[in-house]
Structures are given as structure tokens and as C-alpha cells.
Design a protein around this motif. Structure first.
Motif, PDB file in Angstrom:
ATOM      1  N   THR A  90      18.296  11.112 -50.213  1.00  0.00           N
ATOM      2  CA  THR A  90      18.023  10.541 -48.901  1.00  0.00           C
ATOM      3  C   THR A  90      18.762  11.340 -47.837  1.00  0.00           C
ATOM      4  N   PHE A  91      17.994  11.829 -46.865  1.00  0.00           N
ATOM      5  CA  PHE A  91      18.528  12.646 -45.770  1.00  0.00           C
ATOM      6  C   PHE A  91      17.801  12.193 -44.502  1.00  0.00           C
ATOM      7  N   PRO A  92      18.121  10.988 -43.997  1.00  0.00           N
ATOM      8  CA  PRO A  92      17.355  10.429 -42.876  1.00  0.00           C
ATOM      9  C   PRO A  92      17.748  11.032 -41.536  1.00  0.00           C
ATOM     10  N   LYS A  93      16.781  11.093 -40.648  1.00  0.00           N
ATOM     11  CA  LYS A  93      17.093  11.371 -39.253  1.00  0.00           C
ATOM     12  C   LYS A  93      17.879  10.180 -38.712  1.00  0.00           C
ATOM     13  N   PRO A  94      18.805  10.401 -37.788  1.00  0.00           N
ATOM     14  CA  PRO A  94      19.663   9.305 -37.304  1.00  0.00           C
ATOM     15  C   PRO A  94      18.888   8.087 -36.819  1.00  0.00           C
ATOM     16  N   GLU A  95      17.721   8.289 -36.230  1.00  0.00           N
ATOM     17  CA  GLU A  95      16.947   7.145 -35.740  1.00  0.00           C
ATOM     18  C   GLU A  95      16.305   6.343 -36.863  1.00  0.00           C
ATOM     19  N   ARG A  96      16.388   6.822 -38.085  1.00  0.00           N
ATOM     20  CA  ARG A  96      15.853   6.090 -39.236  1.00  0.00           C
ATOM     21  C   ARG A  96      16.921   5.245 -39.941  1.00  0.00           C
ATOM     22  N   ILE A  97      18.077   5.101 -39.344  1.00  0.00           N
ATOM     23  CA  ILE A  97      19.125   4.248 -39.898  1.00  0.00           C
ATOM     24  C   ILE A  97      18.959   2.834 -39.333  1.00  0.00           C
ATOM     25  N   SER A  98      18.860   1.823 -40.196  1.00  0.00           N
ATOM     26  CA  SER A  98      18.752   0.441 -39.740  1.00  0.00           C
ATOM     27  C   SER A  98      19.991   0.032 -38.954  1.00  0.00           C
ATOM     28  N   SER A  99      19.804  -0.889 -38.020  1.00  0.00           N
ATOM     29  CA  SER A  99      20.898  -1.272 -37.133  1.00  0.00           C
ATOM     30  C   SER A  99      22.102  -1.806 -37.899  1.00  0.00           C
ATOM     31  N   ILE A 100      21.882  -2.562 -38.967  1.00  0.00           N
ATOM     32  CA  ILE A 100      23.013  -3.125 -39.716  1.00  0.00           C
ATOM     33  C   ILE A 100      23.806  -2.037 -40.435  1.00  0.00           C
ATOM     34  N   LEU A 101      23.170  -0.893 -40.681  1.00  0.00           N
ATOM     35  CA  LEU A 101      23.829   0.183 -41.421  1.00  0.00           C
ATOM     36  C   LEU A 101      24.448   1.243 -40.511  1.00  0.00           C
ATOM     37  N   LYS A 102      24.308   1.101 -39.210  1.00  0.00           N
ATOM     38  CA  LYS A 102      24.826   2.121 -38.304  1.00  0.00           C
ATOM     39  C   LYS A 102      26.350   2.234 -38.376  1.00  0.00           C
ATOM     40  N   ARG A 103      27.018   1.116 -38.611  1.00  0.00           N
ATOM     41  CA  ARG A 103      28.488   1.168 -38.653  1.00  0.00           C
ATOM     42  C   ARG A 103      28.964   1.978 -39.856  1.00  0.00           C
ATOM     43  N   SER A 104      28.353   1.760 -41.021  1.00  0.00           N
ATOM     44  CA  SER A 104      28.750   2.546 -42.190  1.00  0.00           C
ATOM     45  C   SER A 104      28.285   3.992 -42.049  1.00  0.00           C
ATOM     46  N   TYR A 105      27.128   4.196 -41.413  1.00  0.00           N
ATOM     47  CA  TYR A 105      26.670   5.571 -41.153  1.00  0.00           C
ATOM     48  C   TYR A 105      27.672   6.304 -40.269  1.00  0.00           C
ATOM     49  N   ASP A 106      28.148   5.634 -39.219  1.00  0.00           N
ATOM     50  CA  ASP A 106      29.105   6.259 -38.309  1.00  0.00           C
ATOM     51  C   ASP A 106      30.432   6.553 -39.002  1.00  0.00           C
ATOM     52  N   LYS A 107      30.874   5.621 -39.834  1.00  0.00           N
ATOM     53  CA  LYS A 107      32.150   5.866 -40.518  1.00  0.00           C
ATOM     54  C   LYS A 107      32.029   7.034 -41.489  1.00  0.00           C
ATOM     55  N   LEU A 108      30.937   7.065 -42.227  1.00  0.00           N
ATOM     56  CA  LEU A 108      30.749   8.171 -43.162  1.00  0.00           C
ATOM     57  C   LEU A 108      30.561   9.491 -42.424  1.00  0.00           C
ATOM     58  N   SER A 109      30.071   9.420 -41.189  1.00  0.00           N
ATOM     59  CA  SER A 109      29.912  10.625 -40.375  1.00  0.00           C
ATOM     60  C   SER A 109      31.248  11.254 -40.001  1.00  0.00           C
ATOM     61  N   ARG A 110      32.328  10.493 -40.124  1.00  0.00           N
ATOM     62  CA  ARG A 110      33.651  11.088 -39.903  1.00  0.00           C
ATOM     63  C   ARG A 110      33.938  12.161 -40.937  1.00  0.00           C
ATOM     64  N   VAL A 111      33.232  12.094 -42.057  1.00  0.00           N
ATOM     65  CA  VAL A 111      33.302  13.145 -43.076  1.00  0.00           C
ATOM     66  C   VAL A 111      32.137  14.113 -42.906  1.00  0.00           C
ATOM     67  N   ASP A 112      30.908  13.546 -42.813  1.00  0.00           N
ATOM     68  CA  ASP A 112      29.715  14.376 -42.703  1.00  0.00           C
ATOM     69  C   ASP A 112      28.563  13.496 -42.224  1.00  0.00           C
ATOM     70  N   ALA A 113      27.956  13.860 -41.096  1.00  0.00           N
ATOM     71  CA  ALA A 113      26.868  13.052 -40.527  1.00  0.00           C
ATOM     72  C   ALA A 113      25.562  13.195 -41.290  1.00  0.00           C
ATOM     73  N   ARG A 114      25.528  14.063 -42.283  1.00  0.00           N
ATOM     74  CA  ARG A 114      24.316  14.212 -43.095  1.00  0.00           C
ATOM     75  C   ARG A 114      24.368  13.211 -44.250  1.00  0.00           C
ATOM     76  N   ASN A 115      24.296  11.927 -43.879  1.00  0.00           N
ATOM     77  CA  ASN A 115      24.407  10.856 -44.868  1.00  0.00           C
ATOM     78  C   ASN A 115      23.333   9.806 -44.628  1.00  0.00           C
ATOM     79  N   ASP A 116      23.163   8.922 -45.615  1.00  0.00           N
ATOM     80  CA  ASP A 116      22.119   7.893 -45.540  1.00  0.00           C
ATOM     81  C   ASP A 116      22.675   6.512 -45.208  1.00  0.00           C
ATOM     82  N   SER A 117      23.906   6.459 -44.769  1.00  0.00           N
ATOM     83  CA  SER A 117      24.703   5.264 -44.434  1.00  0.00           C
ATOM     84  C   SER A 117      25.632   4.854 -45.570  1.00  0.00           C
ATOM     85  N   GLN A 118      25.428   5.401 -46.765  1.00  0.00           N
ATOM     86  CA  GLN A 118      26.286   5.070 -47.903  1.00  0.00           C
ATOM     87  C   GLN A 118      26.788   6.297 -48.649  1.00  0.00           C
TER      88      GLN A 118
END
Length: 380
Positions: free
Chosen positions: A276-304
Motif C-alpha cells: 500500500t502506497f496511497p496518495k495523501p488524499e487517500r488517507i481516511s480522516s480517522i487515520l490521518k493522525r497515525s499517518y502524520d506520526k509515521l511521517s515523522r519517519v517517512d511520509a511514504r506510508n499507509d497510516s500504519q
């Protein structure tokens, strides 16, 4: 995926149930910060692997041809249709297609997808009440699919034994192996531990597929504790047990990478990675917080999970899916529409078409690989 129908709960009960899911998710993440590595598809599509392991083989182009053909053929009959260019993400330089025809007829090998779910699935599967449409769809093409029950709150070693026991309880095939072990999220390392620890199951396995698999773990697990995952036991109707309490530990990157370094994967098996390699706009609203936290390591993530941690070393890279971690496999919005519209806002994905395409790709690739082996002289 295989759940039976159950009476609908009222809106207040649904929101109470979902609030527990929100609490469990939010408790695992913290505040966001500027991405260390920003989102970009201009990135090498393959990860570097140790010299002692085989390189990853890129076959995204052929999978794209198969998936696009399935999507086009099933557009009017399957839900959540997306154009092929929106269903898959192009990462780096994708090899050119083969231009070979795509066989959409009945399966010759009759592969069986045996799906091992992720953390906590047995806690909320009754609430999810998945309609089983993936299974019913692939059966029309001569395949089959079923969910393998594992302990959602236990470690990978514990679940590996459950996988072994389930496979050994099945009737062995008369001909070639037919089981395709599909590991979603934590299900991927559970499967890998099973095939390493229990060689008796290998002859029954045709292929192993990591689907958004936490092969290299997830940095989110570094800040999490098992008691936070245990919140899932409080879902109304949940029947899951504490298990051995090792689920979160099994997902920590240090745990997974140490295990991979000490446990070479059996070379006689075929491994595939669907990432899974979603475009940022394909992240569900409830998962944006985990996506953002994981982006502190690498923004190329699927929220998990970060994209490169989903790839099995030495595997065949199938494709990059433009969907977040939940959208790939958990049909929340289809079953709970109010929750979908408010929280799981990007949950729609053509999972039936994806599963059919994945099984067709694996079947074709296994046949091609087998033929190539027969044609290669033994001394080469």
C-alpha cells in the motif's frame, strides 16, 4: 470476510462501538511533526536487501495489465470501481508492460487464498460483519478464499503454530499445492514465522503473499504498549482473548528485523509483496493522525506501515496500491455507512477485483516460473 449476517445495531450503539476503535487507534499515536522523508513517488521502487538474500523481482507491469483487465471486465458488476490509474500508484520507473493477453477464464489450478488477518481482528470481526463478497466473487472464477482464525492479541510465534495446525488439519491436495497464504498487516510476519518454524506445511503452500504486511514491523509499535491493543477486547460482542500478550512486541521494527536476520526464509517457496502506497488524499480522516506520526519517519506510508517495510526480502513485487491500510482489506464503510461518511472517509476500494487479479497473477507467475525451471539445464 466470512462472517454471517447479524442484526443491525442502532446508531447510538454503532457510534459507541466505533468510539472504542477510535480510542484504540488514537492511543497508539502521538503528535505529528514535519516529515523526515516527505511523500514522493519519485523513489526507488525496490528496497535494498542484504547480499545474502535474493533481490526483489519487479513484476508490477504484468500485475497492472491483469488488474486493469479485471477492473474493465467487472466494472458494471463489482462495487467501488476505480479507473486503473487511480487504483494503483506508479512509483519510480515502472517497467513496460508485456502486452500479453490476460486470461479471464476459469482457474486451472484452483488456488485457495488462506487469509491471515492483522492485529485484533478477532475482537471486532463480529461487529464488522463483513459480507463475504470477495469469497463469493473469486469462486465464480474457480478460486476459493477463507479466513484463518488466529489470536489477534498474541505474538507471531503463537499465531504461527495456529497457522500450522489449521493447514495440517486440511485435506492435502492430490496434485500441486493450492494454498496461497495471504498475510494482511501482522498476518504477514505470522505466516513467515510459520513456514520457517514448521517445514511440514511447506509442501502444501503454493505461494505466500504479503498484503500491506508488517514484514519489517511498524515504528508506531515502538511507542505502543500491549494494554492499548487490549482495548479492542471491550468491543461489544468481542470474543477475543488476551492470548499471550505479544502482539505489539511482534510489530516493533527491532523485533521483526532481528527475526528476519536470524531466520532465512525457505527458498523453495514463492513470495510476493503487494504494497500500500496511497496518495495523501487517500488517507481516511480517522487515520490521518497515525499517518502524520509515521511521517515523522517517512511520509511514504499507509497510516500504519512504511512502504519498504511491507516487502518480503527476495520476493516478487506485485504492485503499489493507492489505498490506506484499512481500505485495502477492511470494508468498514460498506457495512457501517454512517461511520464511513464521518470517519473512514477513504475506505472504498475494489477489493473483489483486486483479489481476483492477485490470484490470477500468482497462478500465471507460478506456471511461468515452473516452466522456466523445466527449461533451464540442471548445470546452470
Amino acid at each position: 470476510m466470512m462472517a454471517t449476517a447479524m442484526p443491525a445495531t442502532n446508531a447510538a450503539q454503532r457510534m459507541r462501538v466505533f468510539s472504542l476503535l477510535v480510542a484504540a487507534c488514537v492511543s497508539l499515536v502521538g503528535c505529528a511533526a514535519k516529515p523526515l522523508i516527505p511523500y514522493s513517488t519519485d523513489t526507488p521502487p525496490l528496497i535494498l536487501v542484504p547480499a545474502s538474500q535474493a533481490a526483489v523481482l519487479d513484476k508490477r507491469a504484468r500485475f497492472r495489465e491483469i488488474f486493469c483487465a479485471v477492473l474493465q471486465a467487472r466494472a458494471s458488476t463489482l462495487p467501488d470501481y476505480r479507473p486503473c490509474e487511480d487504483a494503483l500508484t506508479r512509483v519510480g520507473t515502472e517497467p513496460p508492460g508485456t502486452a500479453l493477453p490476460v486470461d479471464l477464464g476459469a482457474s486451472r489450478r484452483h488456488l485457495i487464498a488462506l487469509v491471515v488477518p492483522g492485529i485484533g481482528y478477532d475482537c471486532f470481526k463480529a461487529w464488522l460483519n463483513a459480507p463475504g463478497t470477495v469469497t463469493s466473487h473469486v469462486r465464480q472464477s474457480g478460486y476459493d478464499a477463507m479466513m484463518l482464525d488466529v489470536s489477534g492479541l498474541s505474538g507471531s510465534a503463537h499465531n504461527a503454530r495456529q497457522i500450522r495446525d489449521a493447514i495440517m488439519a486440511m485435506t492435502p491436495p492430490d496434485g500441486p499445492a493450492r494454498l496461497v497464504l495471504i498475510g494482511y498487516s501482522k498476518g504477514a510476519p505470522d505466516i513467515l514465522e510459520a513456514v520457517v518454524a514448521y517445514p511440514e506445511i511447506r509442501g502444501r503452500v503454493a505461494a505466500i503473499v504479503s498484503v500491506a504486511g508488517a514484514v519489517g514491523g511498524s515504528p508506531l509499535a515502538n511507542d505502543a504498549e500491549q494494554y492499548q491493543a487490549d482495548l479492542l477486547r471491550h468491543f461489544p460482542g468481542a470474543t477475543c482473548t488476551p492470548g499471550d500478550g505479544g502482539a505489539v512486541q511482534s510489530l516493533r521494527p527491532a523485533t521483526r528485523k532481528a527475526w528476519l536476520a536470524s531466520n532465512p526464509l525457505p527458498r523453495e517457496l514463492h513470495y510476493y509483496s503487494l504494497v500500500t502506497f496511497p496518495k495523501p488524499e487517500r488517507i481516511s480522516s480517522i487515520l490521518k493522525r497515525s499517518y502524520d506520526k509515521l511521517s515523522r519517519v517517512d511520509a511514504r506510508n499507509d497510516s500504519q506501515v512504511i512502504f519498504y517495510d511491507q516487502i518480503v526480502p527476495g520476493s516478487t513485487l506485485v504492485g503499489y496500491v493507492n489505498a490506506d491500510h484499512w481500505a485495502l482489506a477492511v470494508p468498514i464503510a460498506r457495512v457501517h455507512t454512517t461511520i464511513g461518511s464521518l470517519f473512514v472517509t477513504q475506505n472504498a476500494y475494489p477489493r473483489e477485483a483486486l483479489t481476483e487479479a492477485l490470484l490470477r497473477f500468482v497462478e500465471e507467475d507460478l506456471a511461468t516460473t515452473s516452466q522456466s525451471s523445466l527449461e533451464t539445464p540442471a548445470n546452470q
